[in-house]
Scaffold this motif. Structure first.
Motif, PDB file in Angstrom:
ATOM      1  N   ARG A  64     -45.316 -38.287  29.789  1.00 13.93           N
ATOM      2  CA  ARG A  64     -43.890 -38.317  29.454  1.00 13.93           C
ATOM      3  C   ARG A  64     -43.100 -38.977  30.574  1.00 13.93           C
ATOM      4  NH1 ARG A  64     -39.955 -33.225  29.581  1.00 13.93           N
ATOM      5  NH2 ARG A  64     -39.718 -34.086  31.700  1.00 13.93           N
ATOM      6  N   HIS A  68     -44.893 -35.123  34.239  1.00 12.40           N
ATOM      7  CA  HIS A  68     -45.133 -34.336  33.030  1.00 12.40           C
ATOM      8  C   HIS A  68     -46.065 -35.055  32.060  1.00 12.40           C
ATOM      9  CE1 HIS A  68     -41.313 -32.556  34.463  1.00 12.40           C
ATOM     10  NE2 HIS A  68     -41.833 -31.432  33.993  1.00 12.40           N
ATOM     11  N   ILE A  70     -47.684 -34.514  28.039  1.00 15.00           N
ATOM     12  CA  ILE A  70     -47.614 -33.819  26.752  1.00 15.00           C
ATOM     13  C   ILE A  70     -49.024 -33.702  26.181  1.00 15.00           C
ATOM     14  CG2 ILE A  70     -46.782 -34.004  24.370  1.00 15.00           C
ATOM     15  CD1 ILE A  70     -44.403 -35.647  25.562  1.00 15.00           C
ATOM     16  N   THR A  71     -49.334 -32.578  25.553  1.00 14.54           N
ATOM     17  CA  THR A  71     -50.614 -32.411  24.866  1.00 14.54           C
ATOM     18  C   THR A  71     -50.427 -31.422  23.720  1.00 14.54           C
ATOM     19  OG1 THR A  71     -52.991 -32.021  25.179  1.00 14.54           O
ATOM     20  CG2 THR A  71     -51.478 -30.523  26.318  1.00 14.54           C
ATOM     21  N   GLU A 115     -45.400 -24.213  23.517  1.00 11.97           N
ATOM     22  CA  GLU A 115     -44.289 -23.930  22.603  1.00 11.97           C
ATOM     23  C   GLU A 115     -44.309 -22.443  22.228  1.00 11.97           C
ATOM     24  OE1 GLU A 115     -42.572 -23.218  19.946  1.00 11.97           O
ATOM     25  OE2 GLU A 115     -40.967 -24.653  20.182  1.00 11.97           O
ATOM     26  N   ALA A 127     -47.668 -27.879  20.306  1.00 11.10           N
ATOM     27  CA  ALA A 127     -47.222 -28.764  21.386  1.00 11.10           C
ATOM     28  C   ALA A 127     -47.190 -28.004  22.710  1.00 11.10           C
ATOM     29  CB  ALA A 127     -45.842 -29.323  21.076  1.00 11.10           C
ATOM     30  N   LEU A 129     -46.571 -28.714  27.237  1.00 10.29           N
ATOM     31  CA  LEU A 129     -46.102 -29.610  28.285  1.00 10.29           C
ATOM     32  C   LEU A 129     -46.712 -29.175  29.616  1.00 10.29           C
ATOM     33  CD1 LEU A 129     -44.151 -32.016  28.738  1.00 10.29           C
ATOM     34  CD2 LEU A 129     -42.399 -30.342  29.364  1.00 10.29           C
ATOM     35  N   ILE A 246     -48.418 -36.331  18.047  1.00 10.36           N
ATOM     36  CA  ILE A 246     -49.378 -35.731  18.967  1.00 10.36           C
ATOM     37  C   ILE A 246     -50.545 -35.251  18.114  1.00 10.36           C
ATOM     38  CG2 ILE A 246     -49.762 -33.944  20.715  1.00 10.36           C
ATOM     39  CD1 ILE A 246     -46.623 -33.776  20.871  1.00 10.36           C
ATOM     40  N   PRO A 265     -43.005 -35.443  17.740  1.00  9.04           N
ATOM     41  CA  PRO A 265     -42.226 -35.090  18.934  1.00  9.04           C
ATOM     42  C   PRO A 265     -40.733 -35.324  18.773  1.00  9.04           C
ATOM     43  CG  PRO A 265     -43.307 -37.190  19.247  1.00  9.04           C
ATOM     44  CD  PRO A 265     -43.818 -36.658  17.936  1.00  9.04           C
ATOM     45  N   LEU A 274     -40.082 -30.529  24.367  1.00  2.00           N
ATOM     46  CA  LEU A 274     -40.800 -31.574  25.099  1.00  2.00           C
ATOM     47  C   LEU A 274     -39.885 -32.404  25.988  1.00  2.00           C
ATOM     48  CD1 LEU A 274     -43.240 -32.862  22.311  1.00  2.00           C
ATOM     49  CD2 LEU A 274     -43.736 -31.294  24.191  1.00  2.00           C
TER      50      LEU A 274
END
Length: 400
Positions: A64, A68, A70-71, A115, A127, A129, A246, A265, A274
């Motif tokens: 990101r 950071h 994202i996954t 999340e 999601a 982070l 994602i 996203p 995110l």
């Protein structure tokens, strides 16, 4: 392709221990793809995860910004009998900067954020982070860079026009195959939400997911696969790639007429978590004052086992609005292995997700289990998304 709730390594190990098909669906590398240079996809990273459940698994990820990544939430979560918690940061390593795994750099993680609604039991919020321990070296260069989010209108326009998005990853190139040591990429057709809603009833949420893939050829349909979970689905635009999805879950890899599900996203539900900034939709996902907040009630009404074949019955009530019941069985097992001339043993919990069906008087599930002591845990979800408390019951499967 990927699949939430069941890591590929764990699935393979448990298949040898249980006399039943694998539970869950493994998170998904790219099928029918080709080698792609990291310079075209500098936002792609690879993750290795060690947890209390699996010795080591692999996922994809998306840069990101310099600190950071994202996954997918299921890549960054330990799941312990219907209870979820973020994986410890020390167990996650991020690899970046090269299309060849042998020449990638490694980065540590200082925080794992999942999340909250995923942790509460709703797997459609898949999601997470990762906050890195230090900024990525070379960030902003040709091989290490972030990717902006697409906007909801641009994504919808591409879907309406029958467009495609580009998926990348280091996962398997065939179903149940090994991961790839080189970055693979493939173009996937964007599909309407109805295609995934029909394929995955009760599991796909059009408000925060994107449906892609699902060719009609007899074999080698473009797809993502085990090890690609958490990786990017990128929408090509005049300004370059924009993050449109994602990698989350799907059935198998490269199967005919079988699309995959990708977390969106840019959706109002996911984007603020995110940190998508201006790409986040102006719409709000906050519940209105009229929203149903009554939790359903669930009872385990019967457990019956004969010759290792077990039937489980459930009764759920919520004024007729119960949508689904999720259930797992678990048992404790002691495993040993020898390394360096030393024998080490550990006790771990083995779990199996049951396939629960609606019946005339409630819900039912069946499974063939080995003789052992087990614990059954189940929860119900209604049409408004409310979940019941967890109903639990212990039972034993006898040899006869």
């Amino acid at each position: 392709m990927r699949r939430a709730w069941g890591l590929a390594v764990l699935t393979a190990a448990l298949l040898a221990l249980w006399s039943v098909p694998a539970w869950g669906q493994a998170h998904l590398s790219v099928v029918a793809g080709h080698d792609v240079p990291i310079e075209n996809h500098p936002y792609q990273v690879r993750l290795t995860i060690n947890s209390s459940v699996v010795l080591e698994s692999e996922c994809g990820g998306v840069i990101r910004d310099s600190t950071h990544v994202i996954t997918a939430a299921h890549c960054a979560t330990d799941e312990l009998l219907l209870s979820r918690r973020p994986t410890a940061p020390r167990n996650v390593t991020v690899y970046f900067g090269s299309a060849n795994t042998a020449s990638q750099q490694a980065a540590g993680v200082s925080a794992v954020s999942v999340e909250p609604r995923y942790l509460a039991g709703d797997s459609t919020y898949d999601a997470a982070l990762l906050t890195l321990a230090a900024p990525l070296p070379g960030y902003g260069g040709p091989t290490v860079n972030g990717i902006p989010f697409t906007t909801a209108p641009d994504l919808q326009a591409a879907i309406d026009a029958g467009g495609s998005a580009f998926a990348t990853g280091f996962g398997a190139t065939t179903e149940n195959g090994g991961t790839s040591d080189r970055l693979q990429g493939v173009s996937l057709p964007l599909r309407p939400d109805s295609a995934c809603e029909a394929k995955y009833p009760g599991e796909y949420a059009g408000a925060r997911m994107v449906c892609a893939g699902g060719g009609s050829a007899a074999q080698n349909n473009p797809d993502t696969c085990q090890g690609d979970s958490g990786g990017p689905l990128a929408l090509p635009t005049a300004a370059g790639y924009r993050l449109a999805g994602i990698t989350s879950f799907g059935e198998g890899c490269g199967r005919r007429d079988t699309p995959g599900a990708y977390v969106d996203p840019s959706s109002a539900d996911i984007c603020p978590f995110l940190g998508g900034g201006s790409a986040c939709s102006a719409a709000t996902s906050a519940p209105s004052t009229s929203r149903d907040t009554t939790k359903p009630r669930l009872q385990i009404t019967r457990i019956r086992c004969r010759k290792r074949r077990c039937t489980f019955s459930f009764r759920a009530s919520d004024a007729g609005r119960v949508r689904s019941v999720s259930a797992q069985v678990a048992r404790r097992a002691r495993t040993c292995r020898r390394a360096g001339g030393k024998r080490t043993c550990r006790t771990r919990t083995l779990r199996r997700q049951l396939k629960v069906r609606r019946a005339s008087r409630g819900f039912t599930a069946k499974a063939t289990l080995k003789p052992h002591k087990y614990a059954l845990a189940a929860t119900a979800r209604d049409r408004a998304g409310n979940r019941s408390g967890i109903a639990r019951k212990k039972f034993r499967v006898r040899r006869r």
